[in-house]
Design an enzyme around this catalytic site. Structure first.
Site, PDB file in Angstrom:
ATOM      1  N   HIS A 134       0.751  -1.393   0.081  1.00 59.89           N
ATOM      2  CA  HIS A 134      -0.077   0.095  -0.059  1.00 59.89           C
ATOM      3  C   HIS A 134       0.912   1.237  -0.133  1.00 59.89           C
ATOM      4  CE1 HIS A 134       0.304   0.023   4.672  1.00 59.89           C
ATOM      5  NE2 HIS A 134       0.328   1.045   4.572  1.00 59.89           N
ATOM      6  N   ASP A 164       0.277  -7.559   1.687  1.00 59.65           N
ATOM      7  CA  ASP A 164       0.462  -6.272   1.503  1.00 59.65           C
ATOM      8  C   ASP A 164       2.197  -6.055   1.705  1.00 59.65           C
ATOM      9  OD1 ASP A 164       0.160  -3.563   1.533  1.00 59.65           O
ATOM     10  OD2 ASP A 164      -0.043  -3.465   3.905  1.00 59.65           O
ATOM     11  N   GLY A 240       3.337   6.922   8.029  1.00 60.90           N
ATOM     12  CA  GLY A 240       4.521   7.166   7.530  1.00 60.90           C
ATOM     13  C   GLY A 240       5.477   6.165   7.950  1.00 60.90           C
ATOM     14  N   SER A 242       4.832   2.695   7.758  1.00 60.96           N
ATOM     15  CA  SER A 242       4.484   1.761   6.911  1.00 60.96           C
ATOM     16  C   SER A 242       5.807   1.147   6.184  1.00 60.96           C
ATOM     17  CB  SER A 242       3.229   2.146   5.889  1.00 60.96           C
ATOM     18  OG  SER A 242       1.985   2.119   6.255  1.00 60.96           O
ATOM     19  N   LEU A 297      -4.760 -24.881   0.249  1.00 59.28           N
ATOM     20  CA  LEU A 297      -5.276 -26.070   0.981  1.00 59.28           C
ATOM     21  C   LEU A 297      -6.847 -26.388   0.425  1.00 59.28           C
ATOM     22  CD1 LEU A 297      -4.627 -28.079   3.034  1.00 59.28           C
ATOM     23  CD2 LEU A 297      -5.553 -26.543   4.640  1.00 59.28           C
ATOM     24  N   GLY A 298      -7.375 -25.336  -0.191  1.00 62.60           N
ATOM     25  CA  GLY A 298      -8.606 -25.477  -0.739  1.00 62.60           C
ATOM     26  C   GLY A 298      -9.681 -25.677   0.268  1.00 62.60           C
TER      27      GLY A 298
END
Length: 497
Positions: A134, A164, A240, A242, A297-298
């Site tokens: 982001h 992210d 800031g 991040s 894994l489903g």
């Protein structure tokens, strides 16, 4: 009152120490890279190493001095295109008819550039830097300032919205690399430091403790299959910060700061970091393959703290301390291994699993084709099963054919003679590109292009193309060449599914 949690809160939007850790890989002559190479011992050794929490230091000077040079300030710009007022948004949010009455019809306007600020961590001597997705998402201009005030232009190497995380690159050498710690060994109550560039200030160091592990706070809505297993800390983190570093008392990176829990958008007691082990897997994949190779894994996981009606609906009769399976994908890895609705997964490769966040984190560390040993509880009885993970597209032949069809192109295997002329071992030549396909919509590829790799995996036949597509996580690169060009070309594909 429930606190508002937001990722965007710590990517700061704007209106308009000596030392460091830089080692060379002497044996290979290549720049040191903490992600792709085994890490040597950290520069700082404290009494906490291998000891108890009671032995932790109260002086963080050495850890801070070692780590600070490896944390950078990232400034980004997102440029807006010039648009027409008619039939679209005008810059004042007015009704278009009213806007045209005052200013005339069909006028063009230029929205101001959007600027943002974040942090990042140097992970290789030659300029690879990890940060949050982001922080750089949509950026048209990325500037990086090192602790020594040197400035660089950066480019995006790859991103993974699901965790992210993003990898960017500057042209540097002999840069101070932060050594990696083992986030699995982080313990509750352990001292940590948060390092970043909050509120457009110079580099800032704050201290706190680990207050929770494998925390899922449901704020990552950037990807199609988000993974949240945060380390929670009370070290002060603000907009800031991040992409900055969460560091242990040895000066080792144990997390990438990503979010805060706050009713105001600024620090109010809790901050969340992506564990370094998960980061290492994601960024390592981007470096090796151009995209993240994630195994699935489903299953869908039941909510924690189920009430009696929900337990009855799922067919749960026991009280196992694990993650309950709410449903399975009939073509997924779990179903193929015999896992079914109402099972409780209690261990993954002998690691205890007590929350859906922990299970998601452990599976996210694997790639398609990896085998994992799961411990299940069914009808009060424990059993062990081996599961071979699949890619997002699955491994069924019908799904593989559908993935090839989605590309929207026709292919022909390159003959040995033609491959020899191009000085490659083989590939698939694109003979036709349809306008309704992914390649036609997302790239400027032309017929005649020879595909040599999909997501870093060599392809020389349709079967190899299918197998390579099955291992992709939605976003990947197509690599190849045009006959006679003598150059390598890359085309990015997003969300094939």
């Amino acid at each position: 009152m429930r606190k508002k949690l937001t990722i965007a809160a710590i990517a700061l939007l704007a209106a308009g120490i000596g030392g460091g850790y830089a080692l060379s890989n002497v044996s290979s002559g290549k720049p040191y890279n903490s992600i792709l190479q085994d890490d040597p011992k950290p520069l700082v050794r404290t009494s906490y190493s291998g000891g108890s929490t009671a032995a932790q230091p109260v002086d963080f000077e050495k850890a801070a001095g070692t780590a600070v040079p490896s944390v950078v300030h990232i400034r980004t710009v997102v440029k807006f295109k010039q648009t027409q007022s008619r039939g679209g948004m005008n810059p004042f949010g007015m009704d278009d008819e009213l806007f045209e009455r005052f200013f005339g019809g069909g006028r063009s306007f230029q929205r101001p550039d959007q600027k943002a600020s974040g942090s990042g961590v140097i992970i290789s001597e030659d300029g690879y830097i990890v940060t949050n997705n982001h922080v750089v998402d949509g950026a048209t201009d990325i500037n990086v300032t090192l602790n020594d005030r040197k400035n660089y232009k950066a480019k995006i190497v790859g991103t993974d919205p699901n965790t992210d995380l993003a990898l960017i690159k500057i042209d540097g050498k002999d840069l101070p690399v932060m050594p990696l710690g083992n986030s699995d060994e982080v313990r509750l109550g352990q001292w940590v430091l948060a390092i970043g560039y909050p509120l457009n200030l110079d580099v800032t160091v704050t201290q706190g403790i680990i207050s929770a592990k494998s925390r899922n706070i449901g704020i990552n809505r950037q990807g199609s299959a988000p993974v949240e297993a945060f380390l929670q800390t009370d070290a002060a983190v603000n907009p800031g910060s991040s992409g900055g570093a969460l560091v242990n008392t040895n000066g080792e990176l144990v997390g990438i700061n990503a979010a805060i829990a706050s009713p105001t958008g600024s620090y109010a007691g809790y901050a969340y970091s992506i564990p370094s082990n998960l980061m290492k897997k994601v960024v390592g994949d981007i470096m090796k393959y151009g995209s993240v190779q994630r195994g699935y894994l489903g299953i869908s996981m039941a909510p924690e703290n189920l009430d009696e009606a929900q337990r009855k609906e799922l067919g749960i009769t026991g009280n196992a301390d694990g993650v309950w399976v709410a449903d399975t994908d009939p073509t997924g890895a779990a179903a193929a291994a015999g896992i079914r609705k109402g099972d409780a997964i209690t261990k993954v490769d002998d690691v205890n699993v007590a929350s859906s966040a922990k299970l998601a984190e452990l599976i996210a560390m694997k790639k398609p084709g990896d085998k994992v040993d799961l411990t299940l509880v069914r009808d009060g009885h424990e059993r062990n099963v081996s599961v071979t993970l699949k890619g997002k597209l699955g491994a069924m032949s019908g799904q593989q054919a559908a993935a090839v069809e989605a590309l929207g192109a026709d292919f022909s295997a390159l003959s040995r003679a033609d491959a020899a002329k191009l000085r490659i071992s083989g590939g698939l030549q694109v003979t036709n590109i349809r306008e309704d396909g992914v390649i036609g919509n997302q790239t400027n590829m032309r017929p005649g292009f020879v595909i040599t790799k999909i997501g870093g995996i060599p392809v020389r036949s349709i079967d190899e193309l299918k197998a390579a597509l099955a291992k992709q996580d939605g976003n990947f690169q197509i690599e190849g060449t045009y006959p006679g060009s003598g150059s390598i070309y890359y085309y990015g594909i997003n969300d094939l599914n």
